[in-house]
Write a protein that holds these residues in place. Structure first.
Motif, PDB file in Angstrom:
ATOM      1  N   PHE A  34       0.832  -1.201   0.000  1.00 51.68           N
ATOM      2  CA  PHE A  34       0.000   0.000   0.000  1.00 51.68           C
ATOM      3  C   PHE A  34       0.872   1.258   0.000  1.00 51.68           C
ATOM      4  O   PHE A  34       0.648   2.181  -0.787  1.00 51.68           O
ATOM      5  CB  PHE A  34      -0.936   0.016   1.215  1.00 51.68           C
ATOM      6  CG  PHE A  34      -1.733   1.278   1.347  1.00 51.68           C
ATOM      7  CD1 PHE A  34      -2.918   1.440   0.653  1.00 51.68           C
ATOM      8  CD2 PHE A  34      -1.289   2.323   2.144  1.00 51.68           C
ATOM      9  CE1 PHE A  34      -3.656   2.611   0.758  1.00 51.68           C
ATOM     10  CE2 PHE A  34      -2.003   3.494   2.255  1.00 51.68           C
ATOM     11  CZ  PHE A  34      -3.196   3.646   1.562  1.00 51.68           C
ATOM     12  N   LEU A  35       1.860   1.302   0.886  1.00 52.87           N
ATOM     13  CA  LEU A  35       2.723   2.481   0.987  1.00 52.87           C
ATOM     14  C   LEU A  35       3.525   2.706  -0.295  1.00 52.87           C
ATOM     15  O   LEU A  35       3.681   3.848  -0.747  1.00 52.87           O
ATOM     16  CB  LEU A  35       3.652   2.354   2.192  1.00 52.87           C
ATOM     17  CG  LEU A  35       2.944   2.459   3.546  1.00 52.87           C
ATOM     18  CD1 LEU A  35       3.851   1.963   4.665  1.00 52.87           C
ATOM     19  CD2 LEU A  35       2.494   3.890   3.790  1.00 52.87           C
ATOM     20  N   ILE A  36       4.013   1.649  -0.883  1.00 51.51           N
ATOM     21  CA  ILE A  36       4.759   1.779  -2.139  1.00 51.51           C
ATOM     22  C   ILE A  36       3.839   2.269  -3.249  1.00 51.51           C
ATOM     23  O   ILE A  36       4.194   3.168  -4.014  1.00 51.51           O
ATOM     24  CB  ILE A  36       5.451   0.448  -2.504  1.00 51.51           C
ATOM     25  CG1 ILE A  36       6.592   0.171  -1.518  1.00 51.51           C
ATOM     26  CG2 ILE A  36       5.960   0.452  -3.938  1.00 51.51           C
ATOM     27  CD1 ILE A  36       7.175  -1.224  -1.593  1.00 51.51           C
ATOM     28  N   VAL A  44      -4.959   3.237  -7.914  1.00 52.42           N
ATOM     29  CA  VAL A  44      -5.805   2.086  -8.235  1.00 52.42           C
ATOM     30  C   VAL A  44      -5.357   0.888  -7.393  1.00 52.42           C
ATOM     31  O   VAL A  44      -6.175   0.215  -6.756  1.00 52.42           O
ATOM     32  CB  VAL A  44      -5.760   1.767  -9.745  1.00 52.42           C
ATOM     33  CG1 VAL A  44      -6.466   0.469 -10.052  1.00 52.42           C
ATOM     34  CG2 VAL A  44      -6.366   2.916 -10.542  1.00 52.42           C
ATOM     35  N   THR A  45      -4.054   0.627  -7.360  1.00 56.00           N
ATOM     36  CA  THR A  45      -3.534  -0.467  -6.542  1.00 56.00           C
ATOM     37  C   THR A  45      -3.760  -0.179  -5.064  1.00 56.00           C
ATOM     38  O   THR A  45      -4.167  -1.066  -4.311  1.00 56.00           O
ATOM     39  CB  THR A  45      -2.038  -0.691  -6.819  1.00 56.00           C
ATOM     40  OG1 THR A  45      -1.876  -1.020  -8.192  1.00 56.00           O
ATOM     41  CG2 THR A  45      -1.471  -1.802  -5.953  1.00 56.00           C
ATOM     42  N   GLN A  79      13.933   6.010  -5.070  1.00 59.54           N
ATOM     43  CA  GLN A  79      14.647   6.017  -3.791  1.00 59.54           C
ATOM     44  C   GLN A  79      13.714   6.025  -2.585  1.00 59.54           C
ATOM     45  O   GLN A  79      14.013   6.647  -1.576  1.00 59.54           O
ATOM     46  CB  GLN A  79      15.596   7.228  -3.717  1.00 59.54           C
ATOM     47  CG  GLN A  79      16.607   7.303  -4.825  1.00 59.54           C
ATOM     48  CD  GLN A  79      17.509   6.073  -4.879  1.00 59.54           C
ATOM     49  OE1 GLN A  79      17.933   5.577  -3.855  1.00 59.54           O
ATOM     50  NE2 GLN A  79      17.784   5.584  -6.064  1.00 59.54           N
ATOM     51  N   PHE A  80      12.596   5.341  -2.683  1.00 61.89           N
ATOM     52  CA  PHE A  80      11.633   5.257  -1.580  1.00 61.89           C
ATOM     53  C   PHE A  80      11.778   3.901  -0.913  1.00 61.89           C
ATOM     54  O   PHE A  80      11.890   2.880  -1.582  1.00 61.89           O
ATOM     55  CB  PHE A  80      10.208   5.423  -2.125  1.00 61.89           C
ATOM     56  CG  PHE A  80       9.138   5.389  -1.071  1.00 61.89           C
ATOM     57  CD1 PHE A  80       8.928   6.490  -0.258  1.00 61.89           C
ATOM     58  CD2 PHE A  80       8.341   4.271  -0.895  1.00 61.89           C
ATOM     59  CE1 PHE A  80       7.937   6.480   0.709  1.00 61.89           C
ATOM     60  CE2 PHE A  80       7.345   4.247   0.067  1.00 61.89           C
ATOM     61  CZ  PHE A  80       7.144   5.359   0.874  1.00 61.89           C
ATOM     62  N   SER A  81      11.800   3.901   0.412  1.00 67.41           N
ATOM     63  CA  SER A  81      11.867   2.628   1.123  1.00 67.41           C
ATOM     64  C   SER A  81      10.890   2.628   2.294  1.00 67.41           C
ATOM     65  O   SER A  81      10.551   3.682   2.830  1.00 67.41           O
ATOM     66  CB  SER A  81      13.289   2.350   1.622  1.00 67.41           C
ATOM     67  OG  SER A  81      13.647   3.276   2.616  1.00 67.41           O
ATOM     68  N   VAL A  82      10.450   1.445   2.651  1.00 64.16           N
ATOM     69  CA  VAL A  82       9.491   1.256   3.738  1.00 64.16           C
ATOM     70  C   VAL A  82      10.064   0.243   4.718  1.00 64.16           C
ATOM     71  O   VAL A  82      10.525  -0.820   4.302  1.00 64.16           O
ATOM     72  CB  VAL A  82       8.138   0.716   3.206  1.00 64.16           C
ATOM     73  CG1 VAL A  82       7.182   0.453   4.353  1.00 64.16           C
ATOM     74  CG2 VAL A  82       7.529   1.653   2.194  1.00 64.16           C
ATOM     75  N   ASP A  83      10.035   0.585   5.983  1.00 62.74           N
ATOM     76  CA  ASP A  83      10.388  -0.357   7.047  1.00 62.74           C
ATOM     77  C   ASP A  83       9.166  -0.536   7.933  1.00 62.74           C
ATOM     78  O   ASP A  83       8.627   0.455   8.452  1.00 62.74           O
ATOM     79  CB  ASP A  83      11.546   0.172   7.900  1.00 62.74           C
ATOM     80  CG  ASP A  83      12.851   0.246   7.139  1.00 62.74           C
ATOM     81  OD1 ASP A  83      13.143  -0.693   6.389  1.00 62.74           O
ATOM     82  OD2 ASP A  83      13.568   1.256   7.295  1.00 62.74           O
TER      83      ASP A  83
END
Length: 161
Positions: A34-36, A44-45, A79-83
């Motif tokens: 979801f965050l990505i 839409v996703t 350059q987006f990352s999720v932890d």
């Protein structure tokens, strides 16, 4: 003939094993996807991973980013990352996911996921963010990121020139 049948069954089992492991419907994987999707402005996703109460916010974001050129959206998404920092069970049907993104693009660092069942009876987790949750979040009041707004303002200025 038996050998051929055995090979076909083996291939089918192997293929279904890899396909079923491709995307997990755990709260962590749903929150991350979801965050990505949100960061990539793929609303839409993001909608497919969320509840109708979240769609209101996604519709606002889709409208606000509608005029941003695709190239700018792609540069923004890089350059987006999720932890995922934690997943805490609230009840049998809800969990709260706490996360950190780099760079920080959301005015909050956690949201609720609701456990739902699809038409086949399989468990699916859905992100549930309501505007009331955002307004009532005292700890997140002064954490709003501004890079999305700056990108939108730059686009509007470029259009006016």
């Amino acid at each position: 003939m038996k050998r051929m049948l055995f090979l076909l069954v083996l291939i089918a089992i192997t293929g279904s094993t890899f396909t079923s492991c491709k995307y997990s419907h755990t709260p962590e994987s749903v929150a991350k996807k979801f965050l990505i999707s949100f960061n990539q402005m793929d609303f839409v996703t993001a909608k497919s991973l969320s509840t109708p109460s979240t769609w209101e916010i996604l519709n606002i974001m889709a409208e606000a980013t509608r005029d941003i050129p695709q190239e700018r959206k792609e540069n923004f998404a890089g350059q987006f990352s999720v932890d995922i920092l934690s997943v805490k069970k609230e009840s049998d049907s809800t969990v709260v996911v706490t996360f950190r993104t780099k760079p920080k693009r959301l005015p909050f660092n956690q949201f609720r996921l609701l456990k739902t069942l699809n038409k086949d009876g399989n468990t699916r987790w859905k992100v549930d963010i309501s505007t009331l949750d955002l307004l009532n979040s005292e700890e997140n009041q002064d954490q709003a990121p501004d890079d999305l707004l700056n990108m939108e303002n730059d686009t509007v200025q470029n259009r006016d020139e």
